[in-house]
Design a protein around this motif. Structure first.
Motif, PDB file in Angstrom:
ATOM      1  N   ALA A 156     -47.695 -36.295  16.070  1.00 27.65           N
ATOM      2  CA  ALA A 156     -48.378 -35.195  16.774  1.00 27.65           C
ATOM      3  C   ALA A 156     -48.279 -35.219  18.208  1.00 27.65           C
ATOM      4  O   ALA A 156     -48.071 -34.156  18.850  1.00 27.65           O
ATOM      5  CB  ALA A 156     -49.723 -34.696  16.188  1.00 27.65           C
ATOM      6  N   GLU A 157     -48.624 -36.332  18.983  1.00 33.47           N
ATOM      7  CA  GLU A 157     -48.564 -36.229  20.487  1.00 33.47           C
ATOM      8  C   GLU A 157     -47.087 -35.928  21.051  1.00 33.47           C
ATOM      9  O   GLU A 157     -46.919 -35.505  21.876  1.00 33.47           O
ATOM     10  CB  GLU A 157     -49.007 -37.644  21.003  1.00 33.47           C
ATOM     11  CG  GLU A 157     -50.355 -37.864  20.828  1.00 33.47           C
ATOM     12  CD  GLU A 157     -50.894 -39.239  20.954  1.00 33.47           C
ATOM     13  OE1 GLU A 157     -50.155 -40.238  20.866  1.00 33.47           O
ATOM     14  OE2 GLU A 157     -52.127 -39.343  21.276  1.00 33.47           O
ATOM     15  N   ASP A 158     -45.963 -36.552  20.074  1.00 34.85           N
ATOM     16  CA  ASP A 158     -44.789 -36.292  20.664  1.00 34.85           C
ATOM     17  C   ASP A 158     -44.278 -34.884  20.565  1.00 34.85           C
ATOM     18  O   ASP A 158     -43.571 -34.492  21.408  1.00 34.85           O
ATOM     19  CB  ASP A 158     -43.733 -37.218  19.622  1.00 34.85           C
ATOM     20  CG  ASP A 158     -43.777 -38.512  19.987  1.00 34.85           C
ATOM     21  OD1 ASP A 158     -44.391 -39.245  21.151  1.00 34.85           O
ATOM     22  OD2 ASP A 158     -43.180 -39.427  19.179  1.00 34.85           O
ATOM     23  N   ALA A 159     -44.739 -34.308  19.636  1.00 38.24           N
ATOM     24  CA  ALA A 159     -44.520 -32.855  19.460  1.00 38.24           C
ATOM     25  C   ALA A 159     -45.226 -31.931  20.487  1.00 38.24           C
ATOM     26  O   ALA A 159     -44.561 -31.018  21.028  1.00 38.24           O
ATOM     27  CB  ALA A 159     -45.027 -32.520  17.977  1.00 38.24           C
ATOM     28  N   VAL A 160     -46.481 -32.492  20.864  1.00 40.74           N
ATOM     29  CA  VAL A 160     -47.105 -31.568  21.966  1.00 40.74           C
ATOM     30  C   VAL A 160     -46.043 -31.824  23.439  1.00 40.74           C
ATOM     31  O   VAL A 160     -45.908 -30.915  23.989  1.00 40.74           O
ATOM     32  CB  VAL A 160     -48.382 -32.164  22.123  1.00 40.74           C
ATOM     33  CG1 VAL A 160     -48.875 -31.704  23.429  1.00 40.74           C
ATOM     34  CG2 VAL A 160     -49.220 -31.722  20.909  1.00 40.74           C
ATOM     35  N   THR A 198     -42.546 -29.347  27.213  1.00 40.70           N
ATOM     36  CA  THR A 198     -41.330 -29.361  28.015  1.00 40.70           C
ATOM     37  C   THR A 198     -40.455 -28.118  27.644  1.00 40.70           C
ATOM     38  O   THR A 198     -39.850 -27.634  28.844  1.00 40.70           O
ATOM     39  CB  THR A 198     -40.650 -30.842  27.432  1.00 40.70           C
ATOM     40  OG1 THR A 198     -41.395 -31.773  27.849  1.00 40.70           O
ATOM     41  CG2 THR A 198     -39.155 -31.019  28.361  1.00 40.70           C
ATOM     42  N   ALA A 199     -40.437 -27.813  26.400  1.00 46.14           N
ATOM     43  CA  ALA A 199     -39.685 -26.414  26.316  1.00 46.14           C
ATOM     44  C   ALA A 199     -40.249 -25.304  26.887  1.00 46.14           C
ATOM     45  O   ALA A 199     -39.451 -24.512  27.239  1.00 46.14           O
ATOM     46  CB  ALA A 199     -39.632 -26.392  24.784  1.00 46.14           C
ATOM     47  N   LEU A 200     -41.475 -25.420  26.677  1.00 45.17           N
ATOM     48  CA  LEU A 200     -42.470 -24.077  27.617  1.00 45.17           C
ATOM     49  C   LEU A 200     -42.030 -24.283  28.878  1.00 45.17           C
ATOM     50  O   LEU A 200     -41.731 -23.115  29.451  1.00 45.17           O
ATOM     51  CB  LEU A 200     -43.745 -24.106  26.992  1.00 45.17           C
ATOM     52  CG  LEU A 200     -43.941 -23.929  25.571  1.00 45.17           C
ATOM     53  CD1 LEU A 200     -45.532 -24.023  25.145  1.00 45.17           C
ATOM     54  CD2 LEU A 200     -43.961 -22.427  25.092  1.00 45.17           C
ATOM     55  N   ALA A 201     -42.055 -25.511  29.588  1.00 43.91           N
ATOM     56  CA  ALA A 201     -42.160 -25.238  30.897  1.00 43.91           C
ATOM     57  C   ALA A 201     -40.551 -25.082  31.256  1.00 43.91           C
ATOM     58  O   ALA A 201     -40.300 -24.324  32.406  1.00 43.91           O
ATOM     59  CB  ALA A 201     -42.232 -26.835  31.345  1.00 43.91           C
ATOM     60  N   GLN A 202     -39.518 -25.358  30.315  1.00 46.32           N
ATOM     61  CA  GLN A 202     -38.242 -24.911  30.803  1.00 46.32           C
ATOM     62  C   GLN A 202     -38.166 -23.456  30.587  1.00 46.32           C
ATOM     63  O   GLN A 202     -37.018 -23.066  31.527  1.00 46.32           O
ATOM     64  CB  GLN A 202     -36.952 -25.468  29.725  1.00 46.32           C
ATOM     65  CG  GLN A 202     -36.979 -27.232  30.146  1.00 46.32           C
ATOM     66  CD  GLN A 202     -36.437 -27.991  29.147  1.00 46.32           C
ATOM     67  OE1 GLN A 202     -35.959 -27.431  27.981  1.00 46.32           O
ATOM     68  NE2 GLN A 202     -35.936 -29.135  29.385  1.00 46.32           N
ATOM     69  N   SER A 219     -54.132 -25.343  27.731  1.00 48.22           N
ATOM     70  CA  SER A 219     -55.074 -25.849  26.790  1.00 48.22           C
ATOM     71  C   SER A 219     -54.091 -26.586  25.470  1.00 48.22           C
ATOM     72  O   SER A 219     -54.802 -27.136  24.454  1.00 48.22           O
ATOM     73  CB  SER A 219     -55.937 -24.981  25.936  1.00 48.22           C
ATOM     74  OG  SER A 219     -56.456 -24.211  27.042  1.00 48.22           O
ATOM     75  N   LEU A 220     -52.806 -26.568  25.702  1.00 49.24           N
ATOM     76  CA  LEU A 220     -51.894 -27.171  24.759  1.00 49.24           C
ATOM     77  C   LEU A 220     -52.288 -28.806  24.413  1.00 49.24           C
ATOM     78  O   LEU A 220     -52.484 -29.372  25.373  1.00 49.24           O
ATOM     79  CB  LEU A 220     -50.625 -27.236  25.158  1.00 49.24           C
ATOM     80  CG  LEU A 220     -49.457 -27.658  24.287  1.00 49.24           C
ATOM     81  CD1 LEU A 220     -49.525 -27.138  22.762  1.00 49.24           C
ATOM     82  CD2 LEU A 220     -48.050 -27.936  24.938  1.00 49.24           C
ATOM     83  N   GLY A 221     -52.637 -29.270  23.330  1.00 49.12           N
ATOM     84  CA  GLY A 221     -52.899 -30.364  22.965  1.00 49.12           C
ATOM     85  C   GLY A 221     -53.319 -30.645  21.570  1.00 49.12           C
ATOM     86  O   GLY A 221     -52.888 -29.778  20.831  1.00 49.12           O
TER      87      GLY A 221
END
Length: 68
Positions: free
Chosen positions: A13-17, A22-26, A33-35
Protein backbone atom coordinates in the motif's frame (compact mmCIF):
# COMPACT_ATOMS: atom_id res chain seq x y z
CA UNK A 1 2.71 -15.96 8.93
CA UNK A 2 -0.22 -13.53 9.36
CA UNK A 3 2.10 -10.82 10.70
CA UNK A 4 4.32 -11.19 7.64
CA UNK A 5 1.27 -11.04 5.35
CA UNK A 6 0.04 -7.87 7.09
CA UNK A 7 3.46 -6.26 6.81
CA UNK A 8 3.57 -7.06 3.10
CA UNK A 9 0.09 -5.57 2.63
CA UNK A 10 1.15 -2.33 4.33
CA UNK A 11 4.38 -2.21 2.30
CA UNK A 12 2.45 -2.76 -0.93
CA UNK A 13 0.00 0.00 0.00
CA UNK A 14 2.86 2.40 0.79
CA UNK A 15 4.41 1.61 -2.60
CA UNK A 16 1.07 2.27 -4.31
CA UNK A 17 0.81 5.67 -2.60
CA UNK A 18 4.33 6.58 -3.75
CA UNK A 19 3.54 5.44 -7.28
CA UNK A 20 0.31 7.46 -7.37
CA UNK A 21 1.97 10.54 -5.87
CA UNK A 22 4.70 10.37 -8.54
CA UNK A 23 2.21 9.91 -11.39
CA UNK A 24 0.09 12.80 -10.14
CA UNK A 25 3.15 15.03 -9.80
CA UNK A 26 4.12 14.26 -13.41
CA UNK A 27 0.64 15.48 -14.38
CA UNK A 28 1.11 18.61 -12.27
CA UNK A 29 -1.39 17.50 -9.61
CA UNK A 30 -0.82 17.41 -5.86
CA UNK A 31 -3.19 15.78 -3.37
CA UNK A 32 -1.87 17.04 -0.02
CA UNK A 33 -3.78 14.46 2.04
CA UNK A 34 -2.73 11.46 -0.07
CA UNK A 35 -1.62 8.64 2.22
CA UNK A 36 -2.70 5.48 4.00
CA UNK A 37 -5.99 5.52 5.90
CA UNK A 38 -5.06 5.24 9.58
CA UNK A 39 -8.30 3.47 10.52
CA UNK A 40 -7.62 0.64 8.08
CA UNK A 41 -4.14 0.27 9.60
CA UNK A 42 -5.50 0.00 13.15
CA UNK A 43 -7.16 -3.36 12.58
CA UNK A 44 -5.69 -6.48 14.13
CA UNK A 45 -4.87 -7.69 10.61
CA UNK A 46 -4.27 -4.46 8.65
CA UNK A 47 -5.82 -4.24 5.22
CA UNK A 48 -4.68 -0.75 4.21
CA UNK A 49 -6.81 1.59 2.16
CA UNK A 50 -5.41 4.57 0.28
CA UNK A 51 -6.84 7.88 1.45
CA UNK A 52 -6.97 10.37 -1.41
CA UNK A 53 -8.10 13.19 0.85
CA UNK A 54 -9.53 16.55 -0.01
CA UNK A 55 -8.60 18.85 -2.84
CA UNK A 56 -9.69 22.11 -4.40
CA UNK A 57 -12.28 22.29 -7.17
CA UNK A 58 -9.51 23.20 -9.60
CA UNK A 59 -7.49 20.13 -8.61
CA UNK A 60 -10.57 17.91 -8.92
CA UNK A 61 -11.17 19.18 -12.45
CA UNK A 62 -7.52 18.69 -13.41
CA UNK A 63 -7.61 15.17 -12.03
CA UNK A 64 -10.81 14.41 -13.97
CA UNK A 65 -9.19 15.69 -17.17
CA UNK A 66 -6.17 13.44 -16.67
CA UNK A 67 -8.33 10.39 -15.97
CA UNK A 68 -10.41 10.98 -19.10
Amino acid sequence: MEVRHSALCVEEAEDAVKELRTALAQAGITLPSLGLDPVSLARERPCPLVELGRCSVETARRLAAVVR
